[in-house]
Design an enzyme around this catalytic site. Structure first.
Site, PDB file in Angstrom:
ATOM      1  CD  GLU A  34      -2.770   1.250   2.418  1.00  0.00           C
ATOM      2  OE1 GLU A  34      -2.732   0.364   3.294  1.00  0.00           O
ATOM      3  OE2 GLU A  34      -3.514   2.254   2.484  1.00  0.00           O
ATOM      4  NE  ARG A 263       4.382  -7.814  10.899  1.00  0.00           N
ATOM      5  CZ  ARG A 263       3.834  -6.964  10.041  1.00  0.00           C
ATOM      6  NH1 ARG A 263       2.732  -7.277   9.400  1.00  0.00           N
ATOM      7  NH2 ARG A 263       4.377  -5.784   9.836  1.00  0.00           N
ATOM      8  CE  LYS A 273       2.954   0.204   4.986  1.00  0.00           C
ATOM      9  NZ  LYS A 273       2.489   0.051   3.593  1.00  0.00           N
TER      10      LYS A 273
HETATM   11  P1  ATP Z   1       1.178  -1.779   8.111  1.00  0.00           P
HETATM   12  O1  ATP Z   1       2.304  -2.227   8.993  1.00  0.00           O
HETATM   13  O2  ATP Z   1       1.143  -0.310   7.901  1.00  0.00           O
HETATM   14  O3  ATP Z   1      -0.129  -2.462   8.342  1.00  0.00           O
HETATM   15  P2  ATP Z   1       2.180  -3.425   6.057  1.00  0.00           P
HETATM   16  O4  ATP Z   1       3.555  -3.406   6.577  1.00  0.00           O
HETATM   17  O5  ATP Z   1       1.337  -4.636   6.130  1.00  0.00           O
HETATM   18  O6  ATP Z   1       1.420  -2.221   6.661  1.00  0.00           O
HETATM   19  P3  ATP Z   1       1.746  -3.324   3.221  1.00  0.00           P
HETATM   20  O7  ATP Z   1       2.103  -2.260   2.268  1.00  0.00           O
HETATM   21  O8  ATP Z   1       0.344  -3.757   3.294  1.00  0.00           O
HETATM   22  O9  ATP Z   1       2.223  -2.821   4.607  1.00  0.00           O
HETATM   23  O10 ATP Z   1       2.696  -4.560   3.005  1.00  0.00           O
HETATM   24  C1  ATP Z   1       2.882  -5.173   1.766  1.00  0.00           C
HETATM   25  C2  ATP Z   1       3.216  -6.622   1.992  1.00  0.00           C
HETATM   26  O11 ATP Z   1       4.367  -6.744   2.805  1.00  0.00           O
HETATM   27  C3  ATP Z   1       2.086  -7.373   2.680  1.00  0.00           C
HETATM   28  O12 ATP Z   1       1.791  -8.510   1.908  1.00  0.00           O
HETATM   29  C4  ATP Z   1       2.648  -7.756   4.004  1.00  0.00           C
HETATM   30  O13 ATP Z   1       2.225  -9.032   4.370  1.00  0.00           O
HETATM   31  C5  ATP Z   1       4.159  -7.733   3.788  1.00  0.00           C
HETATM   32  N1  ATP Z   1       4.845  -7.362   5.014  1.00  0.00           N
HETATM   33  C6  ATP Z   1       4.657  -6.254   5.745  1.00  0.00           C
HETATM   34  N2  ATP Z   1       5.416  -6.274   6.850  1.00  0.00           N
HETATM   35  C7  ATP Z   1       6.107  -7.429   6.832  1.00  0.00           C
HETATM   36  C8  ATP Z   1       7.061  -8.049   7.709  1.00  0.00           C
HETATM   37  N3  ATP Z   1       7.452  -7.458   8.837  1.00  0.00           N
HETATM   38  N4  ATP Z   1       7.566  -9.257   7.359  1.00  0.00           N
HETATM   39  C9  ATP Z   1       7.182  -9.845   6.222  1.00  0.00           C
HETATM   40  N5  ATP Z   1       6.298  -9.329   5.365  1.00  0.00           N
HETATM   41  C10 ATP Z   1       5.748  -8.135   5.653  1.00  0.00           C
END
Ligand code: ATP
Ligand code: MG
Length: 561
Positions: A34, A263, A273
């Site tokens: 996003e 994660r 974020k």
């Molecule tokens: P927020 O923390 O703001 O909710 P997000 O980190 O999930 O957002 P996105 O832009 O939705 O942000 O993430 C894009 C992709 O990255 C998603 O498919 C999410 O699963 C993956 N992602 C985000 N954070 C992690 C992480 N710490 N480890 C692995 N994958 C991640």
């Protein structure tokens, strides 16, 4: 990227099975950020997973899409789109033609919603947000039906098109999927799938004032792009039944499968974020690319090589196990890459003057030093050496402990690539007693030769010729937080900000040439650590500005005991 071959994890097993059984002819994955913030180290894990699976299956025509999940106009911005593109390229991945924006599917989402309404599977709810929330129930109590739940499709269609036309205020109505108010899974209790938002969108401007919710839009985005395996993090596990419901009940060209993995959580780091944005907005760091930030742009500016980040995320493994990964593993990869690739240069961070009393004033000579001890191909460079030099204050001890082999009264030490020098005297500032200069004699004929009879020389120190030295600014960075799990600190993550995460050092003495390197130039300052010319503030020809990427050794391992 053949050396980075991946071990088979449960996701790769599933994909191999699907290819083997003929369920799919190829595999199509996606990374769906996003655009509401910069990418961080956690995203690198997800990027690496989906893109490398596509690479590993390239023989079958596999591909990985980059898709911006830009369905929420309130927080999204073109700045984030641009940074995400730059960061993924920098990490080393390529989506080819496959760049997509969910906002280009707004018509499709709308048509799907209309189809659900026509089929009696969605309704316009005009309860207040509080009433909807209350009606949801909780883990122990079932939900209660909305008074609008049994509206006829025709009425719903009319109300929904009114919402679309802008005739309703934000929050006055939503579209809900009609699923099961008694489901044990709260996500299935008639979830909201569309809401009214009167805001401009970075891509579609003011064309829309109703926007689909993530849980409705995401499976449709995947289906529209014929994604076979939609890989996401564990927090979406409970949403999978809804994902599948949307795929089953909407007109879709393909049925993607969602698979969740844990994660990446790294010690002494945050990967949210929202919290990273707070660090920027509250000015705890200078920007999203502040070299202390765990963002990809921060790590790039700091000087982390992308291959080190890839190695790190490839080794954390793909499981459903929730754990904390030691940040030392990332630092290890960075050192490992830089040790092999970074050329050596001389820099004195805390300068102390040395005068070679037997070296003629006004004269100098050139000595040849290796650019990389382990790599002859890196060649050599010439450094001038004259009567006055700078050495590191810590490389001279008036009252040395046992086994101190650097410069000391009546001792000798080698100048790296140069002469052996022997102490003859020193001067102190009368008030403070601080040593202001050290007097030595150089031993002729000792360049590249061992110490003459009777001279004990067991160490080599770095140095910079005073006449040709360049004054520089160096920024020494440390971890941003003092707690392994910053969120658990008293006062939350802001309560454990490391007050020593940035040390500014002025008046650093560099060997000549470093003032002309391009921003982003990386080298090892001999015996100190790895450094990178700052991409924001270093300008060739002006006072150099270098970031410390990382020290030569893990100083936190010591501190922890
Ligand atoms: P927020 O923390 O703001 O909710 P997000 O980190 O999930 O957002 P996105 O832009 O939705 O942000 O993430 C894009 C992709 O990255 C998603 O498919 C999410 O699963 C993956 N992602 C985000 N954070 C992690 C992480 N710490 N480890 C692995 N994958 C991640
Ligand atoms: Mg998210």
């Amino acid at each position: 990227m053949s050396k980075e071959q991946q071990k088979r994890d449960f996701i790769r097993e599933i994909i191999a099975e699907d290819l083997g059984s003929g369920k799919h002819e190829t595999t199509v994955t996606r990374f769906p950020p996003e655009p509401n913030g910069y990418l961080h180290i956690g995203h690198a894990k997800a990027i690496y997973l989906s893109f490398s699976i596509a690479l590993e299956n390239a023989g079958t025509g596999a591909r990985c899409h980059l898709r911006f999940d830009d369905t929420n106009p309130a927080k999204e911005d073109q700045e984030y789109v641009d940074s995400i593109i730059e960061d993924i390229r920098w990490l080393g991945f390529d989506w080819g033609e496959n760049l997509f924006f969910a906002s280009n599917y707004f018509d499709y989402f709308y048509d799907c919603a209309v189809k659900l309404i026509e089929d009696g599977k969605a309704y316009v709810d005009e309860q207040t947000p509080e009433e909807i929330k209350k009606g949801r129930g909780n883990l122990t109590e079932p939900g209660t039906d909305s008074p609008y739940r049994d509206r006829a499709p025709a009425e719903n269609l009319e109300l929904f098109s009114k919402m679309k036309a802008g005739g309703a205020a934000g929050g006055s109505a939503v579209l809900r999927a009609k699923i099961d108010m008694a489901s044990a899974n709260l996500n299935m209790r008639d979830p909201v799938i569309y809401r009214i938002v009167h805001e401009s969108h970075h891509n579609t401007g003011d064309a829309w004032c109703i926007y689909p919710m993530y849980d409705f839009a995401h499976p449709l985005e995947d289906a529209k792009e014929c994604i076979t395996h939609s890989l996401c993090t564990l927090e979406f596990e409970d949403h999978r039944p809804l994902y599948d419901w949307v795929v089953e009940n909407c007109p879709v060209p393909a049925a993607p499968r969602q698979i969740e993995f844990s994660r990446l959580t790294v010690g002494y780091t945050i990967t949210s974020k929202r919290k990273l944005l707070q660090l920027v907005e509250d000015k705890h760091v200078s920007s999203w690319d502040d070299p202390r930030m765990p963002t990809l742009s921060g790590m790039r500016r700091r000087g982390f090589p992308p291959v080190a980040i890839r190695s790190f995320v490839s080794k954390v493994g793909i499981t459903k196990f929730k754990g904390i990964t030691d940040v030392a593993n990332l630092e290890f990869e960075v050192r490992d890459v830089l040790n092999k690739t970074a050329q050596r240069r001389m820099a004195v961070l805390d300068p102390l003057k040395v005068i070679l009393t037997n070296y003629p004033a006004g004269e100098s000579e050139e000595v040849e030093v290796q650019n990389h001890p382990g790599d002859e191909a890196a060649g050599t460079r010439k450094l001038s050496l004259g009567r006055e030099l700078w050495i590191e204050r810590g490389d001279f001890e008036l009252d040395p402990p046992k086994k101190y082999f650097r410069l000391k009264p009546d001792g000798a030490v080698r100048l790296k690539g140069g002469y052996i020098i022997r102490y003859v005297g020193h001067e102190v500032e009368p008030q403070s007693g601080e040593v202001t200069e050290v007097h030595c004699e150089f031993l002729p004929g000792t360049i590249g030769q061992s110490a003459p009879e009777g001279v004990i020389c067991k160490a080599a120190i770095h140095w910079v010729n005073a006449d040709s030295a360049q004054d520089a600014e160096v920024r020494v960075y440390d971890r941003l937080f003092t707690e392994e799990i910053p969120e658990n600190a008293e006062g939350g993550f802001l309560g454990c900000l490391n007050s020593e995460s940035l040390e500014l050092i002025q008046g650093v003495k560099l060997e000549p040439g470093l003032e002309m390197v391009e921003p982003g130039f990386v080298c090892q300052f001999e015996r100190i650590g790895y450094f990178c010319a700052d991409s924001g503030d270093h300008h060739p020809g002006e006072t150099p500005v270098f970031n410390r990427i990382i020290g030569l050794r893990d100083s936190w391992a010591k501190k922890k005991g």
